[in-house]
Write a protein that holds these residues in place. Structure first.
Motif, mmCIF file in Angstrom:
data_model
loop_
_atom_site.group_PDB
_atom_site.id
_atom_site.type_symbol
_atom_site.label_atom_id
_atom_site.label_comp_id
_atom_site.label_asym_id
_atom_site.label_seq_id
_atom_site.Cartn_x
_atom_site.Cartn_y
_atom_site.Cartn_z
ATOM 1 N N LEU A 139 57.384 26.731 87.857
ATOM 2 C CA LEU A 139 56.940 26.461 86.484
ATOM 3 C C LEU A 139 57.998 26.862 85.470
ATOM 4 C CD1 LEU A 139 53.192 27.548 86.476
ATOM 5 C CD2 LEU A 139 54.073 25.285 85.933
ATOM 6 N N ILE A 140 58.620 27.996 85.682
ATOM 7 C CA ILE A 140 59.651 28.465 84.761
ATOM 8 C C ILE A 140 60.844 27.516 84.760
ATOM 9 C CG2 ILE A 140 61.332 30.325 84.363
ATOM 10 C CD1 ILE A 140 59.100 32.274 85.338
ATOM 11 N N HIS A 147 59.753 20.498 80.484
ATOM 12 C CA HIS A 147 58.491 19.888 80.898
ATOM 13 C C HIS A 147 57.340 20.530 80.118
ATOM 14 C CE1 HIS A 147 55.197 18.776 83.690
ATOM 15 N NE2 HIS A 147 55.918 17.675 83.772
ATOM 16 N N ASP A 148 56.672 19.747 79.270
ATOM 17 C CA ASP A 148 55.653 20.264 78.362
ATOM 18 C C ASP A 148 54.458 20.882 79.081
ATOM 19 O OD1 ASP A 148 57.106 19.545 76.138
ATOM 20 O OD2 ASP A 148 56.183 17.563 75.984
ATOM 21 N N HIS A 149 53.967 20.241 80.131
ATOM 22 C CA HIS A 149 52.794 20.774 80.841
ATOM 23 C C HIS A 149 53.108 22.127 81.477
ATOM 24 C CE1 HIS A 149 50.293 17.304 80.193
ATOM 25 N NE2 HIS A 149 51.248 16.504 80.648
ATOM 26 N N VAL A 153 51.055 25.612 80.918
ATOM 27 C CA VAL A 153 50.496 26.403 82.024
ATOM 28 C C VAL A 153 51.059 27.821 81.990
ATOM 29 C CG1 VAL A 153 50.361 26.605 84.534
ATOM 30 C CG2 VAL A 153 50.037 24.381 83.457
ATOM 31 N N LEU A 154 52.342 27.952 81.708
ATOM 32 C CA LEU A 154 52.928 29.295 81.610
ATOM 33 C C LEU A 154 52.280 30.093 80.481
ATOM 34 C CD1 LEU A 154 56.723 28.657 82.243
ATOM 35 C CD2 LEU A 154 55.178 30.047 83.620
ATOM 36 N N LYS A 155 52.000 29.446 79.376
ATOM 37 C CA LYS A 155 51.322 30.131 78.271
ATOM 38 C C LYS A 155 49.943 30.613 78.700
ATOM 39 C CE LYS A 155 53.595 27.847 74.391
ATOM 40 N NZ LYS A 155 53.408 26.911 73.262
ATOM 41 N N MET A 156 49.236 29.761 79.456
ATOM 42 C CA MET A 156 47.907 30.156 79.952
ATOM 43 C C MET A 156 48.035 31.348 80.902
ATOM 44 S SD MET A 156 45.842 26.524 80.467
ATOM 45 C CE MET A 156 45.858 26.770 82.177
ATOM 46 N N GLY A 160 46.537 35.064 80.285
ATOM 47 C CA GLY A 160 45.617 35.591 81.294
ATOM 48 C C GLY A 160 46.159 36.815 82.010
ATOM 49 N N GLY A 161 47.394 37.202 81.695
ATOM 50 C CA GLY A 161 47.962 38.395 82.302
ATOM 51 C C GLY A 161 48.559 38.176 83.680
ATOM 52 N N ARG A 162 48.745 36.928 84.093
ATOM 53 C CA ARG A 162 49.288 36.662 85.432
ATOM 54 C C ARG A 162 50.801 36.783 85.479
ATOM 55 N NH1 ARG A 162 46.561 31.819 88.532
ATOM 56 N NH2 ARG A 162 47.692 32.852 90.188
ATOM 57 N N ILE A 163 51.459 36.642 84.306
ATOM 58 C CA ILE A 163 52.899 36.827 84.245
ATOM 59 C C ILE A 163 53.241 37.713 83.045
ATOM 60 C CG2 ILE A 163 53.495 34.656 85.378
ATOM 61 C CD1 ILE A 163 54.170 33.499 82.651
ATOM 62 N N SER A 164 54.395 38.345 83.142
ATOM 63 C CA SER A 164 54.818 39.236 82.059
ATOM 64 C C SER A 164 55.697 38.473 81.078
ATOM 65 C CB SER A 164 55.577 40.427 82.623
ATOM 66 O OG SER A 164 56.793 39.989 83.189
#
Length: 168
Positions: A139-140, A147-149, A153-156, A160-164
């Motif tokens: 994704l990164i 890639h906009d999507h 997804v990274l923002k979500m 949600g605390g799944r990534i720093s």
């Protein structure tokens, strides 16, 4: 500087002359038969773009087996878009037996070649196999390619605390 007469004569000559391709300077085809003849010459010369276009034309006609053959040739010649389309054919079982491993292989080949949508598709395969760390890396990379999507997804994931923030 040229005189008005020369300019006028040049303009008349240009309008009478058949329009040419700006790249190869061959005359632009005027009929469907000429277009098909040119495309067939390109396919015979193993032009990967022409092979993919011919494959997609076969797909539109419902001849998916021929489409897969042409897409496979284009993918073997290194055309990334053909790998992406071929992955979709394997994923949906169009003209070939449905095969997730081959679909993933072609998605990965396209992703390695820089295809953003293919990299995004790899994300879902990684998530299905519970490899979220790899999915986040994909994704990164896709987000860095614009890639906009993937960015959404990274923002979500971030909210949600799944990534720093460091990963983002």
């Amino acid at each position: 500087m040229i005189c008005d007469g020369c300019s006028y004569a040049n303009a008349r000559r240009e309008t009478k002359k058949r329009q040419t391709c700006p790249f190869c300077r061959h005359p632009v085809p005027r009929s469907k038969e000429e277009i098909d003849k040119n495309n067939n010459k390109r396919v015979a010369a193993n032009d990967p773009i022409a092979l993919m276009q011919m494959g997609m034309d076969y797909h539109k006609k419902g001849e998916n087996v021929a489409a897969v053959d042409h897409l496979t040739k284009a993918a073997e010649l290194g055309f990334v878009e053909a790998n992406f389309k071929l992955a979709f054919f394997y994923e949906k079982g169009l003209g070939v037996e449905e095969d997730e491993k081959k679909a993933l292989y072609h998605y990965e080949e396209a992703a390695i070649g820089g295809h953003c949508d293919a990299r995004y598709a790899v994300v879902f395969h990684e998530m299905q196999n519970n490899r979220s760390e790899r999915a986040i890396k994909h994704l990164i990379i896709a987000a860095n390619l614009g890639h906009d999507h993937s960015i959404k997804v990274l923002k979500m994931f971030y909210s949600g605390g799944r990534i720093s923030k460091d990963q983002f």
